[in-house]
Design a protein around this motif. Sequence first.
Motif, mmCIF file in Angstrom:
data_model
loop_
_atom_site.group_PDB
_atom_site.id
_atom_site.type_symbol
_atom_site.label_atom_id
_atom_site.label_comp_id
_atom_site.label_asym_id
_atom_site.label_seq_id
_atom_site.Cartn_x
_atom_site.Cartn_y
_atom_site.Cartn_z
ATOM 1 N N ARG A 10 -19.530 -38.875 -24.171
ATOM 2 C CA ARG A 10 -18.499 -38.589 -25.162
ATOM 3 C C ARG A 10 -17.311 -39.542 -25.032
ATOM 4 O O ARG A 10 -16.697 -39.922 -26.018
ATOM 5 N N ASN A 11 -16.996 -39.897 -23.800
ATOM 6 C CA ASN A 11 -15.922 -40.873 -23.587
ATOM 7 C C ASN A 11 -16.298 -42.194 -24.235
ATOM 8 O O ASN A 11 -15.492 -42.820 -24.914
ATOM 9 N N ALA A 12 -17.546 -42.591 -23.995
ATOM 10 C CA ALA A 12 -17.988 -43.873 -24.534
ATOM 11 C C ALA A 12 -17.956 -43.863 -26.057
ATOM 12 O O ALA A 12 -17.689 -44.878 -26.687
ATOM 13 N N GLY A 13 -18.216 -42.710 -26.642
ATOM 14 C CA GLY A 13 -18.253 -42.647 -28.089
ATOM 15 C C GLY A 13 -16.928 -42.295 -28.719
ATOM 16 O O GLY A 13 -16.845 -42.004 -29.905
ATOM 17 N N PHE A 14 -15.862 -42.336 -27.944
ATOM 18 C CA PHE A 14 -14.597 -41.805 -28.423
ATOM 19 C C PHE A 14 -14.064 -42.506 -29.665
ATOM 20 O O PHE A 14 -13.540 -41.877 -30.555
ATOM 21 N N GLY A 15 -14.182 -43.817 -29.721
ATOM 22 C CA GLY A 15 -13.576 -44.495 -30.860
ATOM 23 C C GLY A 15 -14.463 -44.537 -32.091
ATOM 24 O O GLY A 15 -14.117 -45.129 -33.108
ATOM 25 N N SER A 35 -7.237 -43.294 -17.858
ATOM 26 C CA SER A 35 -7.519 -43.659 -19.242
ATOM 27 C C SER A 35 -8.789 -43.010 -19.771
ATOM 28 O O SER A 35 -9.035 -43.006 -20.963
ATOM 29 N N LEU A 36 -9.597 -42.473 -18.878
ATOM 30 C CA LEU A 36 -10.757 -41.721 -19.343
ATOM 31 C C LEU A 36 -10.333 -40.289 -19.625
ATOM 32 O O LEU A 36 -9.470 -39.752 -18.946
ATOM 33 N N PHE A 37 -10.955 -39.660 -20.613
ATOM 34 C CA PHE A 37 -10.619 -38.291 -20.953
ATOM 35 C C PHE A 37 -11.378 -37.345 -20.029
ATOM 36 O O PHE A 37 -12.600 -37.270 -20.100
ATOM 37 N N PRO A 38 -10.651 -36.612 -19.158
ATOM 38 C CA PRO A 38 -11.353 -35.807 -18.147
ATOM 39 C C PRO A 38 -12.172 -34.655 -18.711
ATOM 40 O O PRO A 38 -13.073 -34.171 -18.041
ATOM 41 N N TRP A 39 -11.897 -34.250 -19.964
ATOM 42 C CA TRP A 39 -12.649 -33.136 -20.511
ATOM 43 C C TRP A 39 -13.900 -33.585 -21.264
ATOM 44 O O TRP A 39 -14.616 -32.767 -21.816
ATOM 45 N N VAL A 94 -13.168 -22.570 -20.254
ATOM 46 C CA VAL A 94 -12.556 -23.636 -21.031
ATOM 47 C C VAL A 94 -12.070 -24.773 -20.135
ATOM 48 O O VAL A 94 -12.108 -25.940 -20.515
ATOM 49 N N LEU A 95 -11.610 -24.418 -18.942
ATOM 50 C CA LEU A 95 -11.013 -25.441 -18.091
ATOM 51 C C LEU A 95 -11.905 -25.858 -16.934
ATOM 52 O O LEU A 95 -11.412 -26.269 -15.888
ATOM 53 N N ARG A 96 -13.192 -25.773 -17.116
ATOM 54 C CA ARG A 96 -14.102 -26.164 -16.044
ATOM 55 C C ARG A 96 -13.854 -27.608 -15.629
ATOM 56 O O ARG A 96 -13.847 -27.943 -14.446
ATOM 57 N N TRP A 97 -13.599 -28.457 -16.617
ATOM 58 C CA TRP A 97 -13.397 -29.877 -16.323
ATOM 59 C C TRP A 97 -12.138 -30.080 -15.494
ATOM 60 O O TRP A 97 -12.047 -30.967 -14.652
ATOM 61 N N HIS A 98 -11.159 -29.222 -15.763
ATOM 62 C CA HIS A 98 -9.871 -29.392 -15.102
ATOM 63 C C HIS A 98 -9.979 -29.087 -13.619
ATOM 64 O O HIS A 98 -9.416 -29.772 -12.773
ATOM 65 N N ARG A 99 -10.747 -28.054 -13.293
ATOM 66 C CA ARG A 99 -10.896 -27.699 -11.884
ATOM 67 C C ARG A 99 -11.578 -28.822 -11.139
ATOM 68 O O ARG A 99 -11.187 -29.179 -10.035
ATOM 69 N N GLY A 100 -12.602 -29.385 -11.758
ATOM 70 C CA GLY A 100 -13.319 -30.479 -11.110
ATOM 71 C C GLY A 100 -12.417 -31.685 -10.912
ATOM 72 O O GLY A 100 -12.374 -32.296 -9.853
#
Lengths: 281, 261
Positions: free
Chosen positions: A109-114, A100-104, B249-255
Amino acid sequence: MFLTDHLSDDVTTTQPILSVEGLTKSYTGGTAPVLHDARFWQAEGEFLAVVGPSGCGKTTLLRCIAGLLKPDGGRVLHRGVEHMNPPPWLSIVFQDYNRSLFPWLSVRRNAGFGLHNLNKAERERRVGEALAAVGLSHAADLYPWQLSGGMQQRTALARSIAASPELLLLDEPFASVDAQTRMDLQDLVMRICQEMKLATLLVTHDIDEAVFMADRIVVLSSRPARVVEDIAVRLSRPRDQLATKESPEFLQLRHRVFTAVREEVKPRKPTALNATSGGVK
Amino acid sequence: MRAERLGQRIVEFGGQALLLLTLMACWQAAAILFPAPYLPRLERIASSFWNLIHGELLVREVLPSAARVGAGLTLGIVLGTAIGLGIGYFRGLDPWLRPILEFLRALPAVTVLPAALLLLGSTDAMRVSIIVFGCMPPVLLAAIDGARRVDQLLLDTARVSGLTSAQTLVRVIVPAALPQVFAGIRVALGVALIMMVISELLAANNGLGAFIQRNQRLFNTANVYAGVLVIGVLAWLFTAAMLELEKRVLRWHRGWRGVIE
């Protein structure tokens, strides 16, 4: 049934923050009924726990309440008003924090999402406060995959409270973390909800957790689920993992809730092998 | 430890260099021993290669090819991603479009070349169009797949946070589907290069494909091989650029995947 201390003086005109009226829901065109005429209500600032046998439809009930699922029958009222979509003053924390957390997005930023409707300064302020409340200020720039399970769930919690909700829904939020982290998170959630006077609805299969955290417990039957018991929990706050759980009141309540749930599980047990009839009750 | 790794790298590099030198030596030996038009000596190929990568030839032959691939790829990727994510997100569209998409995926892109030639003539528009036609389907299908696969919990979180459909598309679907889209882009790159070469071989005045074609007719085999080498270098450059972009762009994805796996 409901704790009056948390209501404003004007009881008659204050609507319950949540009112579930005759909720019915089935999947696959009616052949798999999940909820049947579930009804209960929740007062402002009240901590309500919903328990029941495994698979009884607790999550379905929660999704209907959240506005994510449309029930087949019945209504969900938020302060007397029926909403089509999730109302803005409702937040939800899911069990699977790593989904449910946004991995990117970073923790911040996750906390501020809404909070996209707010200006930058306000958003940063709220996020800062939320992260401080859950103890993640030092990890604000990390990414979810760099965090432990407990920290991820705390991020999800921060996201929920940053939105300043009036009703917080928790869907088995501690089921995926280890026992010690679970206790820490329970204490954290209780403290935050008390401080923010947040109405909280906790769905859990853990009866100890329900009795420990809640002001009131709603027990669901097995499928199709309806409310079979509504139990007030009059344990004093703040609650302590050790002292409260050893108190006789706690044990009595635990016994009562446990029996209630077990009653609902009973009919599902398989019949003895030497039964002559082929049918299962 | 670091010295050990450095030593390893030197050995690897040495091995690769040795292999390459051996192959070159074999070629040269064969060219000397069995002289033939199709087996020019290395020094002639080298000189043709050198001419091709600077000065007038660079501008006249290499840059147009690179530009066509660049333009076709960009257009194909942008269109493919935008349309694909849209189709993937608004699920209602999929059953209608599925048969057409499956057909496009199966159809070898080169088959439309004659039709494109009729429609648009021997123009850059035609060449870029068939590059777009070739490299759009892989990106489109990857984008649809990526959008469909977005975790329901992320979408639920977006809904509870009060995001509209459009906001969800931009803030959730796009980043979540990006890894999948990049997989499609990798395929698209290969197809784009193929379409560039073929369109230039068959219908162009300039560009590397045309250069190779012209020199083949004149039996300037050194130029032909040089052209092939330059196309290889171009392909390598495009791939390297794309990988670098993907890495950032996909640095987060690899992690994230590193932890899951």
